[in-house]
Design a protein around this motif. Structure first.
Motif, PDB file in Angstrom:
ATOM      1  N   ARG A 153      77.451  -5.434  77.449  1.00 17.33           N
ATOM      2  CA  ARG A 153      78.031  -5.497  76.107  1.00 17.33           C
ATOM      3  C   ARG A 153      78.545  -4.113  75.706  1.00 17.33           C
ATOM      4  NH1 ARG A 153      75.242  -2.918  72.300  1.00 17.33           N
ATOM      5  NH2 ARG A 153      72.955  -2.917  72.297  1.00 17.33           N
ATOM      6  N   LEU A 156      77.424   0.009  70.420  1.00 11.19           N
ATOM      7  CA  LEU A 156      77.602  -0.229  68.983  1.00 11.19           C
ATOM      8  C   LEU A 156      77.970   1.032  68.205  1.00 11.19           C
ATOM      9  CD1 LEU A 156      74.566  -2.626  68.323  1.00 11.19           C
ATOM     10  CD2 LEU A 156      76.990  -3.238  68.476  1.00 11.19           C
ATOM     11  N   THR A 160      79.011   2.573  63.756  1.00  7.22           N
ATOM     12  CA  THR A 160      77.914   3.138  62.962  1.00  7.22           C
ATOM     13  C   THR A 160      78.441   3.746  61.674  1.00  7.22           C
ATOM     14  OG1 THR A 160      76.644   3.635  64.952  1.00  7.22           O
ATOM     15  CG2 THR A 160      76.051   4.850  62.949  1.00  7.22           C
ATOM     16  N   VAL A 173      75.093  -5.378  61.518  1.00  9.58           N
ATOM     17  CA  VAL A 173      74.598  -4.975  62.845  1.00  9.58           C
ATOM     18  C   VAL A 173      73.565  -5.992  63.289  1.00  9.58           C
ATOM     19  CG1 VAL A 173      73.419  -3.188  64.175  1.00  9.58           C
ATOM     20  CG2 VAL A 173      74.916  -2.543  62.280  1.00  9.58           C
ATOM     21  N   ARG A 174      73.845  -6.746  64.318  1.00  7.63           N
ATOM     22  CA  ARG A 174      72.895  -7.755  64.832  1.00  7.63           C
ATOM     23  C   ARG A 174      72.856  -7.685  66.355  1.00  7.63           C
ATOM     24  NH1 ARG A 174      72.384  -7.478  60.197  1.00  7.63           N
ATOM     25  NH2 ARG A 174      72.428  -9.111  58.611  1.00  7.63           N
ATOM     26  N   PRO A 175      72.232  -6.615  66.895  1.00  7.09           N
ATOM     27  CA  PRO A 175      72.181  -6.521  68.359  1.00  7.09           C
ATOM     28  C   PRO A 175      71.366  -7.676  68.930  1.00  7.09           C
ATOM     29  CG  PRO A 175      70.741  -4.904  67.343  1.00  7.09           C
ATOM     30  CD  PRO A 175      71.508  -5.540  66.226  1.00  7.09           C
ATOM     31  N   ASP A 259      72.917   1.617  74.523  1.00 10.57           N
ATOM     32  CA  ASP A 259      72.821   2.360  73.259  1.00 10.57           C
ATOM     33  C   ASP A 259      71.399   2.248  72.689  1.00 10.57           C
ATOM     34  OD1 ASP A 259      72.725  -0.225  72.230  1.00 10.57           O
ATOM     35  OD2 ASP A 259      74.790  -0.207  71.532  1.00 10.57           O
ATOM     36  N   ASP A 261      70.310   0.606  70.164  1.00 13.05           N
ATOM     37  CA  ASP A 261      69.904  -0.756  69.823  1.00 13.05           C
ATOM     38  C   ASP A 261      69.433  -1.529  71.053  1.00 13.05           C
ATOM     39  OD1 ASP A 261      72.015  -0.159  67.407  1.00 13.05           O
ATOM     40  OD2 ASP A 261      70.379  -1.514  66.835  1.00 13.05           O
ATOM     41  N   ALA A 262      70.050  -1.280  72.196  1.00  9.97           N
ATOM     42  CA  ALA A 262      69.575  -1.905  73.438  1.00  9.97           C
ATOM     43  C   ALA A 262      68.161  -1.415  73.745  1.00  9.97           C
ATOM     44  CB  ALA A 262      70.520  -1.575  74.587  1.00  9.97           C
ATOM     45  N   GLN A 265      65.778  -3.145  71.131  1.00 11.84           N
ATOM     46  CA  GLN A 265      65.572  -4.578  71.373  1.00 11.84           C
ATOM     47  C   GLN A 265      64.868  -4.801  72.713  1.00 11.84           C
ATOM     48  OE1 GLN A 265      65.602  -6.031  68.754  1.00 11.84           O
ATOM     49  NE2 GLN A 265      67.513  -7.091  68.237  1.00 11.84           N
TER      50      GLN A 265
END
Ligand SMILES: [Fe+2]
Length: 378
Positions: A153, A156, A160, A173-175, A259, A261-262, A265
């Motif tokens: 993907r 993000l 920002t 923002v919805r990782p 990133d 967020d990865a 999560q």
């Protein structure tokens, strides 16, 4: 708290090689025989391939092949897959491997260019060359097949929002809540009893460049972050790290994700599935990566990272005092396992090294002092 008793905050200092403090010794740079172009993959031996495969899938690797004895896992990039080979042993990971060549806790494999240095041909023939470092780790390359890249993907960060910068309007923002997809293997860290000899060997045989050298209070270099010599192309701050210590062993390997967020999560997925967390999320000082460390089922360390530094070959080497302060800029405290251990096993290792003359009491004391200091900002 009384303001007059507050501890002054500080950040670690770094000195370029041309402006070293008095008493700090330069790390000698031998002429390179070849220049490694990539840290391609690693090889491990494991007692339980099923548990390993489950961990690695949650860690964000993708399976290439699996049979009774062998597990091949890859990132999304084009590097050859890493290999986990099963060992018919119920003993702990390290012991099973120590029956072979000393120190073969992890095998490093690097793609090299130029004339092959003295070494024997790979078992598979072709142009592969195998090298064994002074601690017994096997290095080989080139000759391994690269893989077709897989989709990842998009990062993000371009979306920002910040002060005075609003690229994201009428959007959220919805990782995705999924394992942190591994893009590639970034670096591997080894501990060594004989730092000076090992550092010389790696610089000479792989053309590695010392990016940051860390020294003890007596000015002796004892840890080094090495990058690949890619000329004018940017190379990771470190692809390989040697840490002087009291044993020859694998410390950890690190894998780049897209990133922050990865990373976050992926942390959720690993935690939800019961894997053992080690340290993070935080930011390193040397290399600057945002990091998150996990243990595999046998207690070996694997790191997710993103946003690391890159340098071209002409960037000067820097020198930094060795202390826990230089490991991380912010985040939770370093786990105790990364500091000085005071258990029977450690005592035995130290006693043996002292008896063998491979470690002096003075150096032991300096190592202990360096790794026993408090938080980076104190
Ligand atoms: Fe790392």
């Amino acid at each position: 708290m009384n303001g007059s008793k507050r501890t002054p905050l500080r950040t670690p200092q770094a000195y370029p090689e041309h402006a070293l403090p008095p008493g700090v010794q330069k790390l000698p740079r031998p002429a390179a025989l070849v220049k490694a172009q990539a840290l391609a993959f690693l090889m491990f031996e494991k007692p339980d391939l099923d548990a390993t495969a489950a961990f690695l899938a949650d860690f964000g690797m993708r399976q290439v092949a699996r049979d009774g004895e062998r597990l091949l896992m890859r990132g999304a990039g084009d590097a050859p897959a890493s290999t986990w080979r099963g060992v018919a042993s119920r003993s702990r990971y390290g012991r099973g491997l120590q029956r072979g060549r000393r120190g073969r806790l992890a095998r490093l494999e690097a793609q090299v260019v130029g004339a092959p240095p003295a070494g024997r041909r790979g078992a598979g023939g072709g142009s592969g060359v195998e090298l064994v470092d002074p601690a017994g780790n096997l290095l080989a390359g080139p000759g391994q097949q690269t893989l077709a890249p897989l989709p990842l993907r998009a990062p993000l960060h371009p979306h920002t929002n910040s002060v005075g910068l609003l690229p994201r309007i009428n959007a959220t923002v919805r990782p995705p809540l999924e394992p942190a997809a591994i893009a590639r293997l970034g670096h591997v860290v080894l501990q060594t009893v004989d730092f000076a000899n090992m550092a010389q060997w790696y610089m000479r045989h792989l053309g590695l460049i010392p990016t940051d050298v860390q020294y003890l209070e007596d000015g002796t270099p004892t840890l080094c972050f090495f990058r690949l010599d890619l000329g004018a192309a940017p190379a990771d701050h470190h692809s390989f790290v040697l840490a002087g210590g009291i044993e020859d062993k694998y410390e950890h390997s690190a894998y780049e994700v897209v990133d922050l967020d990865a990373l976050g999560q992926g942390h959720n997925v690993l935690r939800a599935n019961g894997h053992r967390h080690m340290w993070g999320i935080g930011r390193h000082v040397l290399g600057s990566q945002l990091f998150d460390y996990w243990y595999d089922p046998d207690g070996m360390e694997f790191e997710h990272y993103t946003d690391g530094d890159v340098f071209t070959a002409d960037h000067p080497t820097h020198y930094v005092p060795l202390e826990l302060a230089s490991i991380w800029a912010w985040g939770d405290d370093v786990p105790a396992s990364m500091g000085v251990r005071r258990d029977l096993g450690t005592l035995f290792k130290v006693a043996r090294l002292l008896w063998q003359g491979r470690l002096s009491l003075a150096r032991l004391k300096l190592l202990g002092r360096a790794m026993g200091r408090p938080r980076p900002w104190l």
